[in-house]
Scaffold this motif. Structure first.
Motif, PDB file in Angstrom:
ATOM      1  N   MET A 161       0.854  -1.192   0.000  1.00  0.00           N
ATOM      2  CA  MET A 161       0.000   0.000   0.000  1.00  0.00           C
ATOM      3  C   MET A 161       0.889   1.240   0.000  1.00  0.00           C
ATOM      4  O   MET A 161       1.991   1.233   0.557  1.00  0.00           O
ATOM      5  CB  MET A 161      -0.930   0.026   1.236  1.00  0.00           C
ATOM      6  CG  MET A 161      -1.908  -1.126   1.321  1.00  0.00           C
ATOM      7  SD  MET A 161      -2.963  -1.070   2.800  1.00  0.00           S
ATOM      8  CE  MET A 161      -4.124   0.186   2.310  1.00  0.00           C
ATOM      9  N   ARG A 162       0.349   2.309  -0.613  1.00  0.00           N
ATOM     10  CA  ARG A 162       1.070   3.586  -0.656  1.00  0.00           C
ATOM     11  C   ARG A 162       0.038   4.704  -0.560  1.00  0.00           C
ATOM     12  O   ARG A 162      -1.022   4.627  -1.173  1.00  0.00           O
ATOM     13  CB  ARG A 162       1.852   3.706  -1.972  1.00  0.00           C
ATOM     14  CG  ARG A 162       2.602   5.027  -2.153  1.00  0.00           C
ATOM     15  CD  ARG A 162       3.163   5.130  -3.566  1.00  0.00           C
ATOM     16  NE  ARG A 162       4.177   4.112  -3.823  1.00  0.00           N
ATOM     17  CZ  ARG A 162       5.476   4.366  -3.969  1.00  0.00           C
ATOM     18  NH1 ARG A 162       5.916   5.616  -3.894  1.00  0.00           N
ATOM     19  NH2 ARG A 162       6.324   3.399  -4.224  1.00  0.00           N
ATOM     20  N   GLN A 163       0.347   5.725   0.218  1.00  0.00           N
ATOM     21  CA  GLN A 163      -0.581   6.843   0.332  1.00  0.00           C
ATOM     22  C   GLN A 163       0.168   8.154   0.508  1.00  0.00           C
ATOM     23  O   GLN A 163       1.243   8.198   1.103  1.00  0.00           O
ATOM     24  CB  GLN A 163      -1.575   6.629   1.478  1.00  0.00           C
ATOM     25  CG  GLN A 163      -0.960   6.424   2.846  1.00  0.00           C
ATOM     26  CD  GLN A 163      -1.981   5.892   3.852  1.00  0.00           C
ATOM     27  OE1 GLN A 163      -2.918   5.168   3.493  1.00  0.00           O
ATOM     28  NE2 GLN A 163      -1.822   6.270   5.104  1.00  0.00           N
ATOM     29  N   LYS A 164      -0.417   9.214  -0.043  1.00  0.00           N
ATOM     30  CA  LYS A 164       0.151  10.549   0.030  1.00  0.00           C
ATOM     31  C   LYS A 164      -0.461  11.302   1.201  1.00  0.00           C
ATOM     32  O   LYS A 164      -1.574  11.018   1.642  1.00  0.00           O
ATOM     33  CB  LYS A 164      -0.124  11.314  -1.268  1.00  0.00           C
ATOM     34  CG  LYS A 164       0.400  10.647  -2.537  1.00  0.00           C
ATOM     35  CD  LYS A 164       1.905  10.755  -2.645  1.00  0.00           C
ATOM     36  CE  LYS A 164       2.386  10.215  -3.999  1.00  0.00           C
ATOM     37  NZ  LYS A 164       3.859  10.331  -4.139  1.00  0.00           N
ATOM     38  N   GLY A 165       0.268  12.298   1.687  1.00  0.00           N
ATOM     39  CA  GLY A 165      -0.283  13.169   2.707  1.00  0.00           C
ATOM     40  C   GLY A 165       0.169  12.820   4.110  1.00  0.00           C
ATOM     41  O   GLY A 165       1.073  12.009   4.316  1.00  0.00           O
ATOM     42  N   LEU A 166      -0.508  13.421   5.089  1.00  0.00           N
ATOM     43  CA  LEU A 166      -0.078  13.341   6.485  1.00  0.00           C
ATOM     44  C   LEU A 166      -0.541  12.078   7.195  1.00  0.00           C
ATOM     45  O   LEU A 166      -0.093  11.810   8.307  1.00  0.00           O
ATOM     46  CB  LEU A 166      -0.612  14.574   7.239  1.00  0.00           C
ATOM     47  CG  LEU A 166      -0.182  15.943   6.705  1.00  0.00           C
ATOM     48  CD1 LEU A 166      -0.865  17.050   7.499  1.00  0.00           C
ATOM     49  CD2 LEU A 166       1.329  16.083   6.783  1.00  0.00           C
ATOM     50  N   ASN A 167      -1.459  11.329   6.603  1.00  0.00           N
ATOM     51  CA  ASN A 167      -2.060  10.191   7.294  1.00  0.00           C
ATOM     52  C   ASN A 167      -1.071   9.031   7.416  1.00  0.00           C
ATOM     53  O   ASN A 167      -0.663   8.447   6.409  1.00  0.00           O
ATOM     54  CB  ASN A 167      -3.315   9.730   6.537  1.00  0.00           C
ATOM     55  CG  ASN A 167      -4.022   8.588   7.255  1.00  0.00           C
ATOM     56  OD1 ASN A 167      -3.761   8.311   8.412  1.00  0.00           O
ATOM     57  ND2 ASN A 167      -4.913   7.933   6.530  1.00  0.00           N
ATOM     58  N   PRO A 168      -0.697   8.633   8.664  1.00  0.00           N
ATOM     59  CA  PRO A 168       0.262   7.537   8.832  1.00  0.00           C
ATOM     60  C   PRO A 168      -0.393   6.174   9.030  1.00  0.00           C
ATOM     61  O   PRO A 168       0.286   5.187   9.303  1.00  0.00           O
ATOM     62  CB  PRO A 168       1.003   7.940  10.107  1.00  0.00           C
ATOM     63  CG  PRO A 168      -0.047   8.604  10.933  1.00  0.00           C
ATOM     64  CD  PRO A 168      -0.989   9.288   9.957  1.00  0.00           C
ATOM     65  N   HIS A 169      -1.726   6.103   8.902  1.00  0.00           N
ATOM     66  CA  HIS A 169      -2.461   4.873   9.211  1.00  0.00           C
ATOM     67  C   HIS A 169      -2.788   4.086   7.940  1.00  0.00           C
ATOM     68  O   HIS A 169      -3.134   4.654   6.908  1.00  0.00           O
ATOM     69  CB  HIS A 169      -3.762   5.189   9.948  1.00  0.00           C
ATOM     70  CG  HIS A 169      -3.594   6.070  11.138  1.00  0.00           C
ATOM     71  ND1 HIS A 169      -2.837   5.710  12.233  1.00  0.00           N
ATOM     72  CD2 HIS A 169      -4.085   7.318  11.398  1.00  0.00           C
ATOM     73  CE1 HIS A 169      -2.872   6.677  13.132  1.00  0.00           C
ATOM     74  NE2 HIS A 169      -3.607   7.666  12.644  1.00  0.00           N
ATOM     75  N   PHE A 170      -2.684   2.751   8.064  1.00  0.00           N
ATOM     76  CA  PHE A 170      -3.113   1.847   6.997  1.00  0.00           C
ATOM     77  C   PHE A 170      -4.165   0.898   7.571  1.00  0.00           C
ATOM     78  O   PHE A 170      -4.087   0.495   8.743  1.00  0.00           O
ATOM     79  CB  PHE A 170      -1.943   1.018   6.460  1.00  0.00           C
ATOM     80  CG  PHE A 170      -0.910   1.813   5.715  1.00  0.00           C
ATOM     81  CD1 PHE A 170      -1.080   2.106   4.366  1.00  0.00           C
ATOM     82  CD2 PHE A 170       0.235   2.262   6.357  1.00  0.00           C
ATOM     83  CE1 PHE A 170      -0.124   2.827   3.675  1.00  0.00           C
ATOM     84  CE2 PHE A 170       1.192   2.990   5.671  1.00  0.00           C
ATOM     85  CZ  PHE A 170       1.021   3.278   4.327  1.00  0.00           C
ATOM     86  N   TYR A 171      -5.142   0.515   6.728  1.00  0.00           N
ATOM     87  CA  TYR A 171      -6.197  -0.406   7.150  1.00  0.00           C
ATOM     88  C   TYR A 171      -6.213  -1.600   6.205  1.00  0.00           C
ATOM     89  O   TYR A 171      -6.419  -1.449   4.999  1.00  0.00           O
ATOM     90  CB  TYR A 171      -7.550   0.297   7.144  1.00  0.00           C
ATOM     91  CG  TYR A 171      -7.637   1.438   8.140  1.00  0.00           C
ATOM     92  CD1 TYR A 171      -8.091   1.222   9.437  1.00  0.00           C
ATOM     93  CD2 TYR A 171      -7.249   2.719   7.772  1.00  0.00           C
ATOM     94  CE1 TYR A 171      -8.161   2.262  10.354  1.00  0.00           C
ATOM     95  CE2 TYR A 171      -7.306   3.769   8.675  1.00  0.00           C
ATOM     96  CZ  TYR A 171      -7.765   3.529   9.971  1.00  0.00           C
ATOM     97  OH  TYR A 171      -7.826   4.565  10.873  1.00  0.00           O
ATOM     98  N   LEU A 172      -5.987  -2.781   6.772  1.00  0.00           N
ATOM     99  CA  LEU A 172      -6.075  -4.032   6.009  1.00  0.00           C
ATOM    100  C   LEU A 172      -7.446  -4.630   6.316  1.00  0.00           C
ATOM    101  O   LEU A 172      -7.685  -5.114   7.424  1.00  0.00           O
ATOM    102  CB  LEU A 172      -4.953  -4.991   6.404  1.00  0.00           C
ATOM    103  CG  LEU A 172      -3.526  -4.442   6.251  1.00  0.00           C
ATOM    104  CD1 LEU A 172      -2.503  -5.444   6.768  1.00  0.00           C
ATOM    105  CD2 LEU A 172      -3.242  -4.110   4.796  1.00  0.00           C
ATOM    106  N   THR A 173      -8.345  -4.592   5.351  1.00  0.00           N
ATOM    107  CA  THR A 173      -9.725  -4.997   5.580  1.00  0.00           C
ATOM    108  C   THR A 173      -9.947  -6.462   5.208  1.00  0.00           C
ATOM    109  O   THR A 173      -9.234  -7.031   4.387  1.00  0.00           O
ATOM    110  CB  THR A 173     -10.688  -4.116   4.776  1.00  0.00           C
ATOM    111  OG1 THR A 173     -10.377  -4.239   3.376  1.00  0.00           O
ATOM    112  CG2 THR A 173     -10.544  -2.653   5.186  1.00  0.00           C
TER     113      THR A 173
END
Length: 303
Positions: A161-173
């Motif tokens: 997973m990769r995400q931009k911005g300030l959010n440091p959380h990942f969710y594995l659903t």
């Protein structure tokens, strides 16, 4: 007469004191984290608490251990203040109290592992294993909490997973067993016109089935004559309060008696193919064991 009275008092004293002390040995202390986290940066702090499940509310003192080493601190709480890497380890505690027959100790608690990381990034995961179907939240913490621009999550060294911005959380659903593995994260941010990037150490993520496939055991020794014992082994990981489990036993695909709340049953010792079924009606879960032969089983096709 004085001698006789003294003898009577001494002979009855152990009988009066022993019942108070004996149950204490069966208590197991419980250690928990009340502030901080099990994985922290060097310089951060964590506080542990020791509890004794004593319904009589006796007065206890507390001993603390890191591994097999007893620590000098005593008391209900243990504060690891502004930690450094060598503080890492498995911490446990034990209750002790003074009685007329000497010190009585509880069983030592199960350990809590504290990891102190000297790096710049930590991937925080829940301490308990996750269950199939749940959503797992993991957090990529960066020392001094800079304004992140990109965060990447890896499993077994491969980006997932990769995400931009300030959010440091990942969710594995909707977790599956294949989500289990070693996870890490990489975080990037800009500072002084330079892009800085840090990566965490690997941490394990465990995923368990709520109800595992049962395994049937057949016991025919130390059992009443002409009988044998069927035992249905399995793991049941539903969070408390867990709904009840029902067990069914089969011979040659025919049910033996009614459902039971016990994972074992006594049956007649006769040849055949035996199996068991585990069911949790409230959760809609059903699992079968593989069939297991007992004695000389005749293949119907050969008749």
């Amino acid at each position: 007469m004085d001698t006789v009275i003294s003898l009577l008092v001494l002979s009855t004293l152990p009988q009066l004191v022993a019942p108070q002390g004996v149950p204490a040995a069966s208590f197991r202390a419980v250690v928990e984290i009340v502030s901080g986290d099990s994985r922290i940066f060097s310089g951060e702090s964590v506080r542990l608490k020791c509890s004794i499940p004593d319904i009589r509310r006796s007065s206890w003192d507390y001993l603390w251990f890191r591994g097999s080493e007893q620590l000098p601190q005593r008391g209900e709480h243990l504060l690891l203040w502004k930690t450094h890497i060598k503080v890492s380890g498995k911490y446990s505690c034990q209750g002790v109290r003074d009685t007329a027959v000497g010190d009585i100790h509880t069983l030592q608690s199960l350990p809590v592992e504290i990891n102190v990381d000297g790096g710049w990034a930590i991937l925080q995961v829940p301490p308990r294993p996750s269950l199939v179907g749940e959503t797992l939240k993991v957090t990529c913490r960066v020392r001094d909490t800079p304004p992140l621009q990109e965060v990447i999550l890896y499993k077994d060294g491969v980006e997932v997973m990769r995400q931009k911005g300030l959010n440091p959380h990942f969710y594995l659903t909707n977790l599956i067993l294949e989500n289990q593995g070693m996870y890490s994260c990489r975080a990037s941010w800009d500072a002084s016109r330079l892009t800085r990037s840090v990566i965490s150490a690997d941490v394990p993520v465990r995923v368990l089935e709520v109800l595992s496939q049962p395994v049937l055991e057949i016991v025919d020794s130390n059992i009443p004559a002409n009988m044998m014992k069927l035992i249905c082994h399995h793991q049941y990981n539903a969070p408390a309060p867990a709904p009840p489990v029902h067990y069914y036993f089969y011979k040659d695909n025919k049910k033996l008696g009614m459902a039971t709340s016990e994972n074992h049953d006594l049956v007649a010792r006769t040849p055949g193919q035996y199996s068991c079924r585990v069911k949790v009606p409230e959760l809609g879960l059903v699992r079968w064991s593989e069939p297991k032969s007992f004695g000389q089983v005749t293949d119907p096709k050969s008749l």
